[in-house]
Design an enzyme around this catalytic site. Structure first.
Site, PDB file in Angstrom:
ATOM      1  N   GLY A  23       1.717 -99.724  67.658  1.00 24.93           N
ATOM      2  CA  GLY A  23       2.919-100.551  67.783  1.00 24.93           C
ATOM      3  C   GLY A  23       4.173 -99.803  67.381  1.00 24.93           C
ATOM      4  O   GLY A  23       4.262 -99.257  66.280  1.00 24.93           O
ATOM      5  N   PHE A  26       9.342-102.859  64.826  1.00 22.24           N
ATOM      6  CA  PHE A  26      10.006-102.558  63.554  1.00 22.24           C
ATOM      7  C   PHE A  26       9.042-101.938  62.542  1.00 22.24           C
ATOM      8  O   PHE A  26       9.356-100.951  61.888  1.00 22.24           O
ATOM      9  CB  PHE A  26      10.618-103.833  62.962  1.00 22.24           C
ATOM     10  CG  PHE A  26      11.843-104.283  63.707  1.00 22.24           C
ATOM     11  CD1 PHE A  26      13.055-103.661  63.515  1.00 22.24           C
ATOM     12  CD2 PHE A  26      11.772-105.331  64.608  1.00 22.24           C
ATOM     13  CE1 PHE A  26      14.181-104.058  64.201  1.00 22.24           C
ATOM     14  CE2 PHE A  26      12.889-105.746  65.302  1.00 22.24           C
ATOM     15  CZ  PHE A  26      14.102-105.109  65.104  1.00 22.24           C
ATOM     16  N   GLY A  27       7.841-102.525  62.413  1.00 24.16           N
ATOM     17  CA  GLY A  27       6.886-102.023  61.430  1.00 24.16           C
ATOM     18  C   GLY A  27       6.461-100.601  61.737  1.00 24.16           C
ATOM     19  O   GLY A  27       6.487 -99.717  60.863  1.00 24.16           O
ATOM     20  N   GLU A 187      19.199-120.282  69.987  1.00 23.70           N
ATOM     21  CA  GLU A 187      20.057-119.208  70.512  1.00 23.70           C
ATOM     22  C   GLU A 187      20.066-119.232  72.037  1.00 23.70           C
ATOM     23  O   GLU A 187      21.116-119.116  72.676  1.00 23.70           O
ATOM     24  CB  GLU A 187      19.556-117.855  69.984  1.00 23.70           C
ATOM     25  CG  GLU A 187      19.880-117.680  68.504  1.00 23.70           C
ATOM     26  CD  GLU A 187      19.199-116.474  67.852  1.00 23.70           C
ATOM     27  OE1 GLU A 187      19.708-116.007  66.834  1.00 23.70           O
ATOM     28  OE2 GLU A 187      18.155-116.023  68.335  1.00 23.70           O
TER      29      GLU A 187
HETATM   30  C1  LIG Z   1      13.611-113.665  70.487  1.00 25.82           C
HETATM   31  C2  LIG Z   1      13.381-113.206  69.057  1.00 25.82           C
HETATM   32  C3  LIG Z   1      14.430-113.230  68.153  1.00 25.82           C
HETATM   33  C4  LIG Z   1      14.232-112.788  66.852  1.00 25.82           C
HETATM   34  N1  LIG Z   1      15.293-112.808  65.982  1.00 25.82           N
HETATM   35  C5  LIG Z   1      15.127-112.315  64.737  1.00 25.82           C
HETATM   36  C6  LIG Z   1      16.231-112.239  63.839  1.00 25.82           C
HETATM   37  O1  LIG Z   1      17.357-112.645  64.176  1.00 25.82           O
HETATM   38  N2  LIG Z   1      16.013-111.713  62.598  1.00 25.82           N
HETATM   39  C7  LIG Z   1      14.781-111.248  62.212  1.00 25.82           C
HETATM   40  O2  LIG Z   1      14.633-110.758  61.092  1.00 25.82           O
HETATM   41  N3  LIG Z   1      13.728-111.318  63.033  1.00 25.82           N
HETATM   42  C8  LIG Z   1      13.868-111.833  64.285  1.00 25.82           C
HETATM   43  N4  LIG Z   1      12.798-111.888  65.133  1.00 25.82           N
HETATM   44  C9  LIG Z   1      11.473-111.464  64.637  1.00 25.82           C
HETATM   45  C10 LIG Z   1      11.328-109.956  64.645  1.00 25.82           C
HETATM   46  O3  LIG Z   1      11.724-109.431  65.884  1.00 25.82           O
HETATM   47  C11 LIG Z   1       9.876-109.641  64.347  1.00 25.82           C
HETATM   48  O4  LIG Z   1       9.572-110.140  63.067  1.00 25.82           O
HETATM   49  C12 LIG Z   1       9.610-108.152  64.379  1.00 25.82           C
HETATM   50  O5  LIG Z   1       9.849-107.655  65.662  1.00 25.82           O
HETATM   51  C13 LIG Z   1       8.170-107.868  63.966  1.00 25.82           C
HETATM   52  O6  LIG Z   1       7.956-106.482  63.988  1.00 25.82           O
HETATM   53  P1  LIG Z   1       6.496-105.909  64.250  1.00 25.82           P
HETATM   54  O7  LIG Z   1       6.618-104.443  64.116  1.00 25.82           O
HETATM   55  O8  LIG Z   1       5.512-106.631  63.428  1.00 25.82           O
HETATM   56  O9  LIG Z   1       6.160-106.304  65.762  1.00 25.82           O
HETATM   57  P2  LIG Z   1       6.985-106.064  67.083  1.00 25.82           P
HETATM   58  O10 LIG Z   1       8.394-105.725  66.825  1.00 25.82           O
HETATM   59  O11 LIG Z   1       6.686-107.255  67.927  1.00 25.82           O
HETATM   60  O12 LIG Z   1       6.303-104.782  67.715  1.00 25.82           O
HETATM   61  C14 LIG Z   1       4.980-104.785  68.155  1.00 25.82           C
HETATM   62  C15 LIG Z   1       4.779-103.592  69.051  1.00 25.82           C
HETATM   63  O13 LIG Z   1       3.397-103.443  69.282  1.00 25.82           O
HETATM   64  C16 LIG Z   1       3.176-103.132  70.634  1.00 25.82           C
HETATM   65  N5  LIG Z   1       1.810-103.556  70.961  1.00 25.82           N
HETATM   66  C17 LIG Z   1       1.288-104.791  70.964  1.00 25.82           C
HETATM   67  N6  LIG Z   1      -0.015-104.755  71.272  1.00 25.82           N
HETATM   68  C18 LIG Z   1      -0.323-103.451  71.457  1.00 25.82           C
HETATM   69  C19 LIG Z   1      -1.513-102.762  71.787  1.00 25.82           C
HETATM   70  N7  LIG Z   1      -2.680-103.411  71.978  1.00 25.82           N
HETATM   71  N8  LIG Z   1      -1.466-101.426  71.931  1.00 25.82           N
HETATM   72  C20 LIG Z   1      -0.310-100.740  71.757  1.00 25.82           C
HETATM   73  N9  LIG Z   1       0.852-101.330  71.418  1.00 25.82           N
HETATM   74  C21 LIG Z   1       0.836-102.686  71.268  1.00 25.82           C
HETATM   75  C22 LIG Z   1       4.253-103.891  71.371  1.00 25.82           C
HETATM   76  O14 LIG Z   1       4.513-103.304  72.634  1.00 25.82           O
HETATM   77  C23 LIG Z   1       5.425-103.746  70.418  1.00 25.82           C
HETATM   78  O15 LIG Z   1       6.203-102.618  70.701  1.00 25.82           O
HETATM   79  C24 LIG Z   1      12.962-112.316  66.446  1.00 25.82           C
HETATM   80  C25 LIG Z   1      11.907-112.296  67.361  1.00 25.82           C
HETATM   81  C26 LIG Z   1      12.117-112.741  68.658  1.00 25.82           C
HETATM   82  C27 LIG Z   1      10.969-112.696  69.636  1.00 25.82           C
END
Ligand SMILES: Cc1cc2nc3c(=O)[nH]c(=O)nc-3n(C[C@H](O)[C@H](O)[C@H](O)COP(=O)(O)OP(=O)(O)OC[C@H]3O[C@@H](n4cnc5c(N)ncnc54)[C@H](O)[C@@H]3O)c2cc1C
Length: 462
Positions: A23, A26-27, A187
């Site tokens: 992934g 952000f993480g 939003e």
């Molecule tokens: C419309 C929207 C608005 C938001 N607004 C806010 C806000 O204003 N403030 C805030 O703090 N948070 C907000 N969030 C939440 C925030 O975006 C998430 O908490 C954050 O993106 C989580 O990060 P993550 O790394 O866990 O996952 P993600 O950012 O979702 O990243 C996951 C990644 O994993 C990849 N992936 C998934 N499955 C697989 C796989 N099997 N193999 C390879 N890659 C894979 C995906 O392609 C993606 O790039 C919002 C979310 C959305 C959807």
């Protein structure tokens, strides 16, 4: 090709410990950056080529920002981090004993990534609560594809309405329903009204885009329940002012091509059906499919929408070399927000770095620093809640803008987005409205083929 050959084709040296990150959200990005210069080989695997700034997806969906402005190529973002390699592919499963992750390429072929440390930051996807049949009519809002599908639906709906002869035929095309009154739904609803009232207002001859109805359906007793009551009331007033029609205490119980049905949550269970050709879904999230394969291989259960419960140090119980971070992890009811994912990524990167440097496993517990949350409601109105600080209206809006610009990846995106916002504010136009033909999606969206005879070029009554 053998695993060793595959590894070397990805540029990995077998002598150093291998870290695989699933992934590039952000993480994943924050974990990879924290591992810069550490004596490990890191492979960051994502099924897409870009890191997507999800908090601004709705602005891409409503034609304000381009997909390029809210995303950054992962290879570009990590180009200076020499021990990190980016791999394009979708994680499918792991062999927890052999420590090998299997992933698939675009063409369906598979490859293996051996690891010593595995960080899973694969995020969540939209949940339809057992009604996957809604997906074809009601796209969610989690990916760039979703945003582009929504943009297509919105722009095409106005074009369809313009082409139809009677007010009755136009009405469902000018009715937009949004399911879910959390930040994304609010939003999106606000932005659709703004699109109609400002950007499109003077561009049509037959319809008045300002007549577009935006219906927001929410199961709770107030929108934005994660914010305090005063802020959520302020948001409701703004929604009312811009003309969003909010319906609280209802569940969406059916979605089809032409309408949406709601059922009241109270004892009366009154059902209502609204004619709407555009339904958008923001009501809940669930784990991405890889989470089930991961949980199965690690012998743990999925909880709370498929999330994986983690130990205080973010490792999976019984697997000290596997971490789950961000939206996909479940720990002390931490919210699914970007800050949790970013801080989690930094934490795990730090644990691995200290383990490598110190020679003993670092099991430091994760401490989350809540920096607050923000939500955009409409022009010059946003909410900000951070500890004792509560802001709404113009001040909230300025703070919201500053936070989002600060966290956007890359100077080019920051500058481009700022410029775009300034131009939109001054001119009220939105330029990201190109709809192309021949998109594979169009097969699923009957009204997108604007070349058919179904669009009569007439001068309908107003
Ligand atoms: C419309 C929207 C608005 C938001 N607004 C806010 C806000 O204003 N403030 C805030 O703090 N948070 C907000 N969030 C939440 C925030 O975006 C998430 O908490 C954050 O993106 C989580 O990060 P993550 O790394 O866990 O996952 P993600 O950012 O979702 O990243 C996951 C990644 O994993 C990849 N992936 C998934 N499955 C697989 C796989 N099997 N193999 C390879 N890659 C894979 C995906 O392609 C993606 O790039 C919002 C979310 C959305 C959807």
């Amino acid at each position: 090709m053998t695993t060793a050959q595959e590894s070397s084709s990805l540029g990995l040296q077998r002598s150093r410990p291998r870290v695989v990150i699933v992934g590039g959200g952000f993480g994943g990005i924050y974990a990879a950056r924290r591992l810069r210069g550490v004596d490990v080989d890191v492979t960051l695997l994502d099924r897409g080529t870009s890191h997507v700034f999800q908090p601004l997806l709705y602005q891409c969906a409503t034609g304000l920002l381009s997909e390029g402005e809210i995303s950054s190529p992962l290879r570009h973002l990590l180009r200076g981090v020499r021990n990190v390699h980016v791999a394009l592919g979708e994680a499918q499963g792991i062999d927890a004993v052999g420590r090998v992750l299997t992933a698939s390429r675009f063409d369906g072929s598979t490859f293996e990534l051996p690891y010593d440390y595995l960080i899973v930051a694969a995020g969540m996807r939209q949940a339809y609560h057992g009604h996957d049949e809604y997906i074809q009519w009601a796209p969610g809002m989690k990916t760039l594809d979703d945003a582009l599908a929504i943009r297509r639906k919105l722009i095409c709906a106005f074009e369809m309405a313009e082409s139809l002869p009677t007010a009755e035929e136009r009405r469902p095309w000018l009715t937009f329903a949004v399911a879910g009154g959390g930040p994304t739904g609010v939003e999106l609803a606000g932005q659709i009204r703004e699109l109609a009232m400002h950007a499109l207002a003077n561009e049509f001859q037959s319809i008045d885009p300002c007549e577009a109805r935006v219906l927001l359906f929410h199961g709770g007793d107030r929108v934005l329940q994660s914010f305090n009551r005063k802020l959520s009331a302020a948001a409701q007033r703004t929604l009312d002012k811009v003309g969003v029609e909010t319906h609280l205490g209802v569940h969406v119980t059916d979605v089809c091509e032409t309408s949406i049905e709601t059922t009241a949550k109270n004892a009366a269970r009154t059902k209502k059906r609204y004619g709407a050709r555009t339904v958008l879904w923001t009501a809940g999230v669930e784990a991405v499919p890889f989470a089930a394969a991961l949980a199965n291989a690690l012998g743990v259960k999925q909880i709370q929408g498929g999330r994986i419960a983690v130990e205080p140090d973010l490792t999976v119980p019984g697997h000290p070399n596997v971490w789950v971070i961000g939206d996909l992890m479940s720990l002390n009811d931490l919210p699914g927000v970007a800050e949790v994912a970013m801080q989690g990524g930094r934490h795990v990167g730090g644990c691995i770095a200290r383990t490598i440097e110190g020679g003993t496993p670092d099991r430091k517990p994760f401490k989350y620093r809540d920096l607050g949350s923000a939500a955009y409601i409409a022009r010059r109105h946003a909410l900000l809640q951070a500890g004792p600080i509560r802001m709404s209206g113009f001040l909230g809006w300025v703070s919201w803008g500053a936070i989002h610009i600060a966290f956007l990846a890359g100077y080019r995106n920051r500058f481009g987005t700022l410029l775009n916002w300034a131009v939109t504010l001054a001119s009220r136009t939105r330029r990201e409205r190109a709809i192309t033909y021949g998109d594979p999606e169009s097969a699923r969206q009957p009204y997108t083929d604007l070349t058919t005879e179904s669009i009569a070029v007439t001068r309908p009554e107003r």
